[in-house]
Motif scaffolding. Structure first.
Motif, PDB file in Angstrom:
ATOM      1  N   PHE A 140       0.784  -1.117   0.068  1.00  0.00           N
ATOM      2  CA  PHE A 140       0.006  -0.038  -0.017  1.00  0.00           C
ATOM      3  C   PHE A 140       0.839   1.157  -0.116  1.00  0.00           C
ATOM      4  O   PHE A 140       1.621   1.397   0.888  1.00  0.00           O
ATOM      5  CB  PHE A 140      -1.139   0.125   1.273  1.00  0.00           C
ATOM      6  N   VAL A 141       0.780   1.944  -1.315  1.00  0.00           N
ATOM      7  CA  VAL A 141       1.672   3.057  -1.096  1.00  0.00           C
ATOM      8  C   VAL A 141       0.960   4.237  -0.901  1.00  0.00           C
ATOM      9  O   VAL A 141      -0.031   4.800  -1.478  1.00  0.00           O
ATOM     10  CB  VAL A 141       2.047   3.362  -2.738  1.00  0.00           C
ATOM     11  N   ASN A 142       1.130   5.146   0.262  1.00  0.00           N
ATOM     12  CA  ASN A 142       0.660   6.081   0.893  1.00  0.00           C
ATOM     13  C   ASN A 142       1.641   7.696   0.220  1.00  0.00           C
ATOM     14  O   ASN A 142       2.564   7.803   0.711  1.00  0.00           O
ATOM     15  CB  ASN A 142       0.507   6.408   2.282  1.00  0.00           C
ATOM     16  N   ALA A 143       1.332   8.084  -0.871  1.00  0.00           N
ATOM     17  CA  ALA A 143       2.061   9.346  -1.414  1.00  0.00           C
ATOM     18  C   ALA A 143       1.831  10.442  -0.646  1.00  0.00           C
ATOM     19  O   ALA A 143       0.813  11.056  -0.622  1.00  0.00           O
ATOM     20  CB  ALA A 143       1.746   9.226  -3.223  1.00  0.00           C
ATOM     21  N   ARG A 144       2.712  11.052  -0.181  1.00  0.00           N
ATOM     22  CA  ARG A 144       2.596  12.372   0.713  1.00  0.00           C
ATOM     23  C   ARG A 144       3.093  13.489  -0.018  1.00  0.00           C
ATOM     24  O   ARG A 144       4.112  13.426  -0.678  1.00  0.00           O
ATOM     25  CB  ARG A 144       3.429  11.961   2.078  1.00  0.00           C
ATOM     26  N   THR A 145       2.340  14.692   0.274  1.00  0.00           N
ATOM     27  CA  THR A 145       2.674  15.804  -0.128  1.00  0.00           C
ATOM     28  C   THR A 145       3.122  16.820   0.874  1.00  0.00           C
ATOM     29  O   THR A 145       2.182  16.889   1.762  1.00  0.00           O
ATOM     30  CB  THR A 145       1.852  16.346  -1.432  1.00  0.00           C
ATOM     31  N   ASP A 146       4.118  17.510   0.782  1.00  0.00           N
ATOM     32  CA  ASP A 146       4.485  18.439   1.955  1.00  0.00           C
ATOM     33  C   ASP A 146       4.077  19.931   1.447  1.00  0.00           C
ATOM     34  O   ASP A 146       4.683  20.866   2.132  1.00  0.00           O
ATOM     35  CB  ASP A 146       5.987  18.516   2.170  1.00  0.00           C
ATOM     36  N   THR A 147       3.016  19.955   0.716  1.00  0.00           N
ATOM     37  CA  THR A 147       2.836  21.495   0.119  1.00  0.00           C
ATOM     38  C   THR A 147       2.335  22.362   1.418  1.00  0.00           C
ATOM     39  O   THR A 147       2.701  23.377   1.529  1.00  0.00           O
ATOM     40  CB  THR A 147       1.842  21.468  -0.933  1.00  0.00           C
ATOM     41  N   HIS A 148       1.726  21.748   2.485  1.00  0.00           N
ATOM     42  CA  HIS A 148       1.202  22.419   3.412  1.00  0.00           C
ATOM     43  C   HIS A 148       2.374  22.677   4.414  1.00  0.00           C
ATOM     44  O   HIS A 148       2.197  23.582   5.489  1.00  0.00           O
ATOM     45  CB  HIS A 148      -0.068  21.691   4.346  1.00  0.00           C
ATOM     46  N   TRP A 149       3.547  22.187   4.370  1.00  0.00           N
ATOM     47  CA  TRP A 149       4.399  22.271   5.521  1.00  0.00           C
ATOM     48  C   TRP A 149       5.642  23.163   5.148  1.00  0.00           C
ATOM     49  O   TRP A 149       6.289  23.988   5.502  1.00  0.00           O
ATOM     50  CB  TRP A 149       5.065  20.887   5.933  1.00  0.00           C
ATOM     51  N   LEU A 150       6.259  22.756   3.525  1.00  0.00           N
ATOM     52  CA  LEU A 150       7.343  23.388   3.258  1.00  0.00           C
ATOM     53  C   LEU A 150       7.114  25.042   2.538  1.00  0.00           C
ATOM     54  O   LEU A 150       8.122  25.730   2.392  1.00  0.00           O
ATOM     55  CB  LEU A 150       7.951  22.390   2.460  1.00  0.00           C
ATOM     56  N   ARG A 151       6.031  25.170   2.037  1.00  0.00           N
ATOM     57  CA  ARG A 151       5.897  26.475   1.274  1.00  0.00           C
ATOM     58  C   ARG A 151       4.442  26.548   1.350  1.00  0.00           C
ATOM     59  O   ARG A 151       3.613  25.722   1.331  1.00  0.00           O
ATOM     60  CB  ARG A 151       6.578  26.680   0.242  1.00  0.00           C
ATOM     61  N   PRO A 152       3.904  27.832   1.503  1.00  0.00           N
ATOM     62  CA  PRO A 152       2.579  28.307   1.409  1.00  0.00           C
ATOM     63  C   PRO A 152       2.180  27.535   0.090  1.00  0.00           C
ATOM     64  O   PRO A 152       2.526  28.018  -0.992  1.00  0.00           O
ATOM     65  CB  PRO A 152       2.540  29.796   1.408  1.00  0.00           C
ATOM     66  N   ALA A 153       0.879  27.143   0.007  1.00  0.00           N
ATOM     67  CA  ALA A 153       0.422  26.481  -1.242  1.00  0.00           C
ATOM     68  C   ALA A 153      -1.046  26.553  -1.365  1.00  0.00           C
ATOM     69  O   ALA A 153      -1.773  26.197  -0.439  1.00  0.00           O
ATOM     70  CB  ALA A 153       0.977  25.037  -1.388  1.00  0.00           C
ATOM     71  N   GLY A 154      -1.538  26.880  -2.383  1.00  0.00           N
ATOM     72  CA  GLY A 154      -3.036  26.992  -2.649  1.00  0.00           C
ATOM     73  C   GLY A 154      -3.186  25.576  -3.066  1.00  0.00           C
ATOM     74  O   GLY A 154      -2.803  24.691  -3.073  1.00  0.00           O
ATOM     75  N   PRO A 155      -4.892  25.220  -2.915  1.00  0.00           N
ATOM     76  CA  PRO A 155      -5.324  23.947  -3.232  1.00  0.00           C
ATOM     77  C   PRO A 155      -4.617  23.539  -4.611  1.00  0.00           C
ATOM     78  O   PRO A 155      -4.897  22.443  -4.930  1.00  0.00           O
ATOM     79  CB  PRO A 155      -6.959  24.217  -3.217  1.00  0.00           C
TER      80      PRO A 155
END
Length: 275
Positions: free
Chosen positions: A155-170
């Protein structure tokens, strides 16, 4: 490479389809999988004894316990060693593999194959880098695709750190999650996302289970389930609390105070070695 499907059972060498069981835990409407994260055998066994069917690892805990930085690709061997100690136990194991310890998709797939061979039925792959940047979405998607091709049972859970590493919109978060889903991710993980409205909006756009990181000042697990979240990870919370409790106990003794909080007995901890 093994597909990470059958693992040793807890009784008499029975086999179990661990990968299928783990995947099914992500598809219980309104009842998200609460995944606590361990850093060694004792912590994993204690959590399993408390009734948690699945246990993850915390990359911070694994790296810090070895005197290494988290998220820097320095703890590859330590991560594999922990998987070998925990895999095939009386719990379903998901391993936090940072970014796969390489930007070469084939190398990442080979590493996940080793984790699966150790008994892991799930893996986290993150797109955040130690320098505070994000791995290009196409590179991370290629890692996901390579893993699913090589070890499809994991089961591959692909994580994005957009909310941690820089301001990112939806749009940025959504663009990355779409790419990872199309690459074959079984679930997606957005740590740092805790706003109920944004969570609900994201769930409506996804075709795979959404994992969020538990925030003590955010929604409860039940509230997250009502929003459509399928998995709630505790991340490094337990490791950091354990470390804090140990230091606080030592400081209390030094100051002439009785340490507060529960303390497992010696025999109880010894018994974890048999789990």
């Amino acid at each position: 490479m093994t597909g990470g499907g059958a693992t040793a059972g807890a009784h008499g060498g029975e086999t179990r389809d661990g990968a299928r069981e783990f995947a099914a835990l992500h598809h219980r409407a309104g009842a998200p999988l609460l995944l606590p994260n361990a850093w060694d055998h004792a912590s994993a066994a204690a959590l399993a004894a408390e009734g948690f069917a699945a246990v993850g690892t915390t990359s911070l805990g694994v790296a810090a316990a070895a005197g290494l930085p988290d998220g820097a690709g320095a703890a590859r061997e330590e991560t594999l060693a922990v998987a070998r100690r925990l895999g095939g136990g009386a719990w379903l194991l998901s391993v936090d593999a940072e970014g796969g310890f390489s930007d070469d998709p084939d190398e990442v797939a080979s590493f996940v194959g080793e984790l699966a061979g150790a008994g892991a039925v799930g893996v986290n792959l993150e797109d955040g880098r130690a320098d505070g940047t994000l791995t290009p979405a196409d590179v991370h998607a290629a890692k996901v695709a390579a893993v699913k091709a090589a070890v499809p049972g994991v089961f591959v859970n692909a994580r994005t750190d957009t909310h941690w590493l820089r301001p990112a919109g939806p749009d940025e978060t959504g663009r990355r999650l779409t790419a990872y889903q199309q690459a074959g991710a079984d679930g997606v993980f957005v740590p740092g996302l805790s706003d109920p409205e944004r969570i609900a909006a994201l769930v409506r756009t996804l075709g795979v289970p959404l994992n969020v990181l538990y925030a003590p000042d955010g929604p409860t697990v039940a509230e997250l389930g009502a929003l459509g979240v399928a998995r709630v990870s505790l991340g490094s919370l337990l490791f950091r609390r354990a470390l804090g409790a140990a230091v606080a106990a030592a400081a209390d003794v030094r100051a002439g105070r009785r340490p507060a909080g529960p303390v497992p007995g010696y025999d109880a901890v010894q018994a974890l070695s048999d789990v």
